[in-house]
Design a protein around this motif. Structure first.
Motif, mmCIF file in Angstrom:
data_model
loop_
_atom_site.group_PDB
_atom_site.id
_atom_site.type_symbol
_atom_site.label_atom_id
_atom_site.label_comp_id
_atom_site.label_asym_id
_atom_site.label_seq_id
_atom_site.Cartn_x
_atom_site.Cartn_y
_atom_site.Cartn_z
ATOM 1 N N VAL A 166 -11.771 -4.612 41.514
ATOM 2 C CA VAL A 166 -11.840 -5.790 40.651
ATOM 3 C C VAL A 166 -11.189 -5.423 39.323
ATOM 4 C CG1 VAL A 166 -13.349 -7.462 39.521
ATOM 5 C CG2 VAL A 166 -13.982 -6.510 41.761
ATOM 6 N N THR A 167 -10.068 -6.063 39.015
ATOM 7 C CA THR A 167 -9.282 -5.676 37.841
ATOM 8 C C THR A 167 -9.072 -6.869 36.915
ATOM 9 O OG1 THR A 167 -8.101 -4.024 39.165
ATOM 10 C CG2 THR A 167 -7.133 -4.627 37.038
ATOM 11 N N ILE A 168 -9.323 -6.641 35.637
ATOM 12 C CA ILE A 168 -9.044 -7.652 34.609
ATOM 13 C C ILE A 168 -8.030 -7.055 33.635
ATOM 14 C CG2 ILE A 168 -9.972 -9.015 32.708
ATOM 15 C CD1 ILE A 168 -12.557 -9.261 34.163
ATOM 16 N N THR A 169 -6.911 -7.751 33.459
ATOM 17 C CA THR A 169 -5.849 -7.300 32.568
ATOM 18 C C THR A 169 -5.653 -8.333 31.468
ATOM 19 O OG1 THR A 169 -4.724 -6.232 34.429
ATOM 20 C CG2 THR A 169 -3.434 -6.598 32.432
ATOM 21 N N ASP A 170 -5.529 -7.870 30.226
ATOM 22 C CA ASP A 170 -5.224 -8.794 29.128
ATOM 23 C C ASP A 170 -4.112 -8.210 28.274
ATOM 24 O OD1 ASP A 170 -6.247 -7.377 26.651
ATOM 25 O OD2 ASP A 170 -8.135 -7.459 27.752
ATOM 26 N N ASP A 171 -3.489 -9.068 27.468
ATOM 27 C CA ASP A 171 -2.391 -8.614 26.620
ATOM 28 C C ASP A 171 -2.814 -8.529 25.155
ATOM 29 O OD1 ASP A 171 -2.607 -11.285 25.999
ATOM 30 O OD2 ASP A 171 -0.470 -11.753 26.218
ATOM 31 N N GLY A 172 -4.087 -8.258 24.946
ATOM 32 C CA GLY A 172 -4.600 -8.147 23.587
ATOM 33 C C GLY A 172 -4.673 -6.712 23.112
ATOM 34 N N TYR A 173 -5.733 -6.416 22.364
ATOM 35 C CA TYR A 173 -5.941 -5.077 21.828
ATOM 36 C C TYR A 173 -6.044 -4.065 22.961
ATOM 37 C CZ TYR A 173 -8.690 -1.120 20.131
ATOM 38 O OH TYR A 173 -9.160 0.141 19.868
ATOM 39 N N GLY A 174 -5.300 -2.962 22.875
ATOM 40 C CA GLY A 174 -5.302 -1.958 23.925
ATOM 41 C C GLY A 174 -6.509 -1.039 23.827
ATOM 42 N N LEU A 175 -7.475 -1.251 24.697
ATOM 43 C CA LEU A 175 -8.686 -0.425 24.714
ATOM 44 C C LEU A 175 -8.448 0.812 25.565
ATOM 45 C CD1 LEU A 175 -11.857 -0.307 24.093
ATOM 46 C CD2 LEU A 175 -12.099 -1.248 26.399
ATOM 47 N N SER A 176 -8.627 1.983 24.987
ATOM 48 C CA SER A 176 -8.458 3.224 25.733
ATOM 49 C C SER A 176 -9.797 3.689 26.287
ATOM 50 C CB SER A 176 -7.878 4.316 24.824
ATOM 51 O OG SER A 176 -8.820 4.666 23.811
ATOM 52 N N SER A 177 -9.763 4.660 27.193
ATOM 53 C CA SER A 177 -11.007 5.217 27.739
ATOM 54 C C SER A 177 -11.811 5.897 26.644
ATOM 55 C CB SER A 177 -10.691 6.202 28.869
ATOM 56 O OG SER A 177 -9.816 7.223 28.418
ATOM 57 N N GLU A 178 -11.131 6.458 25.644
ATOM 58 C CA GLU A 178 -11.843 7.077 24.513
ATOM 59 C C GLU A 178 -12.560 6.017 23.682
ATOM 60 O OE1 GLU A 178 -8.671 7.623 25.270
ATOM 61 O OE2 GLU A 178 -8.789 9.696 26.023
ATOM 62 N N ASP A 179 -11.894 4.878 23.465
ATOM 63 C CA ASP A 179 -12.534 3.767 22.747
ATOM 64 C C ASP A 179 -13.775 3.306 23.495
ATOM 65 O OD1 ASP A 179 -10.528 3.727 20.808
ATOM 66 O OD2 ASP A 179 -9.305 2.314 21.955
ATOM 67 N N TYR A 180 -13.648 3.194 24.816
ATOM 68 C CA TYR A 180 -14.764 2.749 25.647
ATOM 69 C C TYR A 180 -15.958 3.694 25.501
ATOM 70 C CZ TYR A 180 -17.475 2.231 29.980
ATOM 71 O OH TYR A 180 -18.492 2.088 30.887
ATOM 72 N N PRO A 207 -15.675 3.350 35.967
ATOM 73 C CA PRO A 207 -14.647 2.342 35.679
ATOM 74 C C PRO A 207 -13.341 2.998 35.259
ATOM 75 C CG PRO A 207 -16.193 2.510 33.851
ATOM 76 C CD PRO A 207 -16.741 3.386 34.949
ATOM 77 N N VAL A 208 -12.236 2.365 35.635
ATOM 78 C CA VAL A 208 -10.916 2.855 35.256
ATOM 79 C C VAL A 208 -10.413 1.988 34.111
ATOM 80 C CG1 VAL A 208 -8.551 3.271 36.005
ATOM 81 C CG2 VAL A 208 -10.460 3.637 37.597
ATOM 82 N N ILE A 209 -10.169 2.596 32.965
ATOM 83 C CA ILE A 209 -9.753 1.858 31.768
ATOM 84 C C ILE A 209 -8.432 2.419 31.281
ATOM 85 C CG2 ILE A 209 -10.357 1.246 29.390
ATOM 86 C CD1 ILE A 209 -13.288 1.514 30.212
ATOM 87 N N ASP A 210 -7.463 1.538 31.086
ATOM 88 C CA ASP A 210 -6.135 1.986 30.685
ATOM 89 C C ASP A 210 -5.592 1.075 29.596
ATOM 90 O OD1 ASP A 210 -3.640 3.453 30.878
ATOM 91 O OD2 ASP A 210 -2.834 1.659 31.842
ATOM 92 N N ALA A 211 -5.104 1.683 28.530
ATOM 93 C CA ALA A 211 -4.434 0.940 27.465
ATOM 94 C C ALA A 211 -2.938 1.160 27.605
ATOM 95 C CB ALA A 211 -4.919 1.411 26.097
ATOM 96 N N THR A 216 -5.037 -4.304 27.758
ATOM 97 C CA THR A 216 -6.048 -3.456 28.378
ATOM 98 C C THR A 216 -6.164 -3.792 29.858
ATOM 99 O OG1 THR A 216 -7.319 -3.363 26.319
ATOM 100 C CG2 THR A 216 -8.481 -2.769 28.339
ATOM 101 N N VAL A 217 -6.334 -2.766 30.664
ATOM 102 C CA VAL A 217 -6.594 -2.935 32.089
ATOM 103 C C VAL A 217 -7.919 -2.249 32.401
ATOM 104 C CG1 VAL A 217 -5.802 -2.518 34.442
ATOM 105 C CG2 VAL A 217 -4.125 -2.916 32.620
ATOM 106 N N ILE A 218 -8.877 -3.021 32.920
ATOM 107 C CA ILE A 218 -10.168 -2.468 33.322
ATOM 108 C C ILE A 218 -10.362 -2.760 34.803
ATOM 109 C CG2 ILE A 218 -12.670 -2.552 33.028
ATOM 110 C CD1 ILE A 218 -12.283 -3.287 30.146
ATOM 111 N N SER A 219 -10.635 -1.726 35.574
ATOM 112 C CA SER A 219 -10.811 -1.876 37.012
ATOM 113 C C SER A 219 -12.138 -1.261 37.436
ATOM 114 C CB SER A 219 -9.662 -1.196 37.762
ATOM 115 O OG SER A 219 -9.763 -1.432 39.151
ATOM 116 N N VAL A 220 -12.881 -2.009 38.256
ATOM 117 C CA VAL A 220 -14.172 -1.561 38.767
ATOM 118 C C VAL A 220 -14.125 -1.632 40.280
ATOM 119 C CG1 VAL A 220 -16.665 -1.919 38.734
ATOM 120 C CG2 VAL A 220 -15.299 -2.508 36.720
ATOM 121 N N ARG A 221 -14.493 -0.565 40.934
ATOM 122 C CA ARG A 221 -14.410 -0.495 42.396
ATOM 123 C C ARG A 221 -15.794 -0.686 43.005
ATOM 124 N NH1 ARG A 221 -9.834 4.313 43.204
ATOM 125 N NH2 ARG A 221 -8.224 3.249 41.966
ATOM 126 N N ILE A 222 -15.973 -1.826 43.681
ATOM 127 C CA ILE A 222 -17.255 -2.214 44.257
ATOM 128 C C ILE A 222 -17.285 -1.836 45.737
ATOM 129 C CG2 ILE A 222 -18.923 -4.085 44.497
ATOM 130 C CD1 ILE A 222 -18.060 -3.661 41.628
#
Length: 264
Positions: A166-180, A207-211, A216-222
């Motif tokens: 399950v992946t949500i991608t947005d073109d806003g502020y780039g959230l890194s895994s360190e930010d998370y 969760p996989v988080i990539d800026a 930001t791209v956040i992916s969760v594997r269910i």
């Protein structure tokens, strides 16, 4: 809701340990129902002004309720009662599409683009209510972090081996895994990323988080279910459709509600 009913609800709230989660959840679901009834009333054009005023009042109440919802969810995880985490086989594709449609309807005045690419009939196994709260939080976070005039959000669900990504991608502020990592450790905060963290910790998911260059791209594997369709499932294993308080979270970004908040 009259004053007597309000007093009865307040008198039944737990003291010392937070709120009565079931009672609060039932009340929030009723708010959704009442708001839908008001929206249906738009067919009576002669009442348009009155209906608009009532709708705005309901939206404001739902905005405040949405602020409570994550606190209730965090308390559910903290208590860790087995009955609060029933696992079902459910159609994650259908459930996610329905949530995205509700987001579009509630946020219909927004010009933010929400695109959906979801592989049909993917069945997963977990608590669908906990999943909905996690997904709704990620979606509303994306709405809040993109440009409000021309932001773009994309929801994607694809099957990979034994999981649904399950992946949500947005073109806003780039959230890194360190930010998370830093944000979920901030004391006193109970935002969407905290709910993501609680969900993933409970189910043993990372969760996989990539800026990227932008966004930001956040992916969760269910975990996938062992079934392929409703007919193949034994009785009682399939999660039935329900009206979830998760959609209340979309009112946190409702412009009509936010405009009514006092300026500080």
């Amino acid at each position: 809701m009259d004053n007597l009913e309000t007093e009865m609800i307040l008198s039944r709230l737990d003291t010392g340990v937070g709120v009565n989660k079931k009672l609060m959840s039932d009340c929030l679901a009723k708010l959704i129902h009442y708001n839908n009834m008001l929206l249906d009333s738009y067919t009576f054009q002669e009442m348009e002004d009155q209906i608009h005023t009532i709708e705005e009042s309901v939206r404001l109440a739902m905005w405040v309720s949405a602020e409570l919802q994550n606190a209730i969810e965090a308390e559910t995880y903290a208590e860790g009662k087995e009955e609060d985490f029933p696992e079902y086989d459910f159609d994650i594709s259908k459930q996610t599409i329905e949530l995205c449609n509700r987001a579009r309807f509630i946020l219909r005045r927004s010009t933010i683009s929400l695109s959906v690419d979801i592989e049909p009939k993917i069945f997963c196994r977990c608590d669908p209510k906990r999943y909905e709260m996690m997904f709704a939080n990620l979606l509303i976070n994306a709405f809040q972090n993109v440009e409000q005039d021309d932001g773009k959000i994309a929801v994607r669900i694809k099957k990979f081996n034994d999981v649904a990504a399950v992946t949500i991608t947005d073109d806003g502020y780039g959230l890194s895994s360190e930010d998370y990592s830093r944000m979920i450790k901030t004391p006193g905060k109970c935002g969407g990323l905290k709910i993501l963290s609680l969900f993933c910790n409970h189910y043993g998911i990372v969760p996989v988080i990539d800026a990227g260059n932008k966004g930001t791209v956040i992916s969760v594997r269910i975990p996938l279910s062992n079934i392929d369709n409703y007919c193949a499932a034994p009785d009682g294993r399939i999660a039935m459709p329900h009206q979830s308080p998760a959609e209340l979270l979309f009112y946190k970004h409702s412009q009509s509600s936010v405009s009514f908040l006092p300026q500080v």
